[in-house]
Structures are given as structure tokens and as C-alpha cells.
Scaffold this active site. Sequence first.
Site, PDB file in Angstrom:
ATOM      1  CB  SER A 221       3.354  15.019   5.976  1.00  7.20           C
ATOM      2  OG  SER A 221       3.306  16.093   5.051  1.00  7.20           O
ATOM      3  N   GLY A 223       7.240  12.654   5.001  1.00  5.31           N
ATOM      4  CA  GLY A 223       7.498  11.555   4.077  1.00  5.31           C
ATOM      5  C   GLY A 223       7.782  10.260   4.808  1.00  5.31           C
ATOM      6  N   GLY A 252      -0.948  12.044   1.392  1.00  3.52           N
ATOM      7  CA  GLY A 252      -1.325  13.131   2.288  1.00  3.52           C
ATOM      8  C   GLY A 252      -2.832  13.264   2.421  1.00  3.52           C
ATOM      9  CG  ASP A 253      -4.928  14.074  -0.989  1.00  4.10           C
ATOM     10  OD1 ASP A 253      -4.624  15.185  -0.514  1.00  4.10           O
ATOM     11  OD2 ASP A 253      -4.716  13.754  -2.176  1.00  4.10           O
TER      12      ASP A 253
END
Length: 309
Positions: A221, A223, A252-253
Site C-alpha cells: 500500500s 497511501g 488497510g484493514d
Amino acid sequence: MITTVTLNAAIDKTYSVKSFEMDRVSRVTDMIAVPGGKGINVARVARLLGEPVTAAGFVAGFNGQFIRSGLDTEGISHDFTEVPGESRLCLTVLDADNGTQTELLEPGPVIAENSLLTLKEKVKELAGRSTHVCFSGSLPLGCPPSLYAELITLAREAGAEAVLDASGDALAAGLEAMPLLIKPNEHEIVRLLGRPASSDDDLAACIRELMQRGIRHVVVSLGARGALAGSSGRVRRVAIPAIRAVNPVGSGDAMVAGMVTALRQGRSDADVVRFGAACGSANALQKQAGVVTDEDVERIFRDITVTDY
């Protein structure tokens, strides 16, 4: 079914303030307190996406009772292992004037050997009824760095695919058990491989190395810049539309939940990461971590581009 494992579950409490400054009294204008921890956020988003899910892990004390009760209220099935002590509080302060977020994270309970044995048996049982088991977040005190590797092996032996979203020594050790998918950020993948990565080309090389080791899906990731995603030997760039983020905590989760949902639905490798990125962005539009709406996900999904790197 999807099983999520949160070894250091928490109460996520979010304070909204007009302006947050050090060494002064701040008046909270809005407060949200919900069951939290990375795996619980994954469970919440998966359920909102229509997937059958069970949240597992460790809980302790009065905070543990709050976590269970809150999940009951949300209609999220759970099967936690009770341990002595007190589950942690994770505080997030959202500063509306400055557009900042400040997090304070408690350590959580200390886990004894007998509790680890109980958890392992529970993971085996739940994995036997699941297609995927998601292991997310930090290890509480008392848990060896090898724990995720042990749990991933147990899950796979029971017939489930394993997803790992961790960092540091827990991630490094967990890779030895060959999870199906990992989602480090750019700092975590650099630490994991022990070499600098000053460009996207360097990150792509890191992703390829991890895929060569046997990890099928490696998603880094980035952002607001989206993500670099490796799947089945190919690396892709994921470009996401600009959004006006309200609270990025839990994005993110939400991305993990979206990817696992897409994997369960049999989507293509490109659409797995595309759907995950849409869920991550949709989460950032909400004050509460681990919340998405179908409308936001579908709208953002249409505007995401995935191209070969």
C-alpha cells in the site's frame, strides 16, 4: 466463511476536536467507541460486504466484555479466547482544523502459554469451517514472533487459505509458513527484505522477490498513491481517485477485507486488488474505522485503474 484473528483486540475510541494542541485542555465535539483491532476491522468490512465471518483472537477484562457486546450489537459472529488482564484502548484524535490524526495505543494483556494452546485449537476448529483465515495486527506480550507462522500452518492443514497483515518480526517469521497474501506498506517491505527501496522500481523488485519465495499475492500500500500489487508473478500499479478523507484509520484493514471477499468470489487477480483498494478508500470516507458502504465501494471501484508495471 472468513475467520479473522485479532490477537490484540481493542476498544477503538475516536475523539473529534476542533483544534488539538499539546499541553492544553481540548473539548471533544464527537466521540465513537467500538470494538477494534485490525482483524476486527476486517471482520466488520467483510460482513458489510455480505460475507459470512467470525472474529476470533484474545479478549480480556471489562474491555473484552465491551468488545464482545459491541460485536453482538453489530451482528458479527465471534469466538474469542478469554485471558487474564484487560484488553487495550486505542485512542485516535481527529483535528478538524489541521486535518491531523494522533493515535495512542495501549499494549494490551500478557498472554500465557495455556492461552496460546487454547487459541491454536480454536483456530484449527474455525479454519476447518472457513475458506480464508485472516491474521492481522500486532502480537501481544507473551506471544513468540513465530506464532503467526504456527497459526498459518494450522489453518492451511485444516483446509483454509491464510492471509497475513502484520509487521516486523511477526511478518518475517510468518512468511516461512507461506500465506496466500500479505499486505506490507513500503516501510515494512524494506525492513522485511533488509535493503533500501527509494523508488517504485525498487518496490516492484521487492514484490517480485517475495513472489519468487512462494507468496502468491504481495500488495504494497502506498497511501494516496494507491498500491503496487504482485499476483501470480505479475506486478501491477493500482491508481486510486482522489478523495476527501475523513479518517484513514482502518483503510488497510478494509483493503484486506475487500481482497479476501474478491478472492472468495473468484475474481481476477487485477480485480482482487482493485476491489480491495476501493474498500480501503471507501473506509477513509467514514469517521469509524472498518466501515464502508456499497455505494462508495462501487463508485470508487469504477474509477480505479490497474495497469501492468
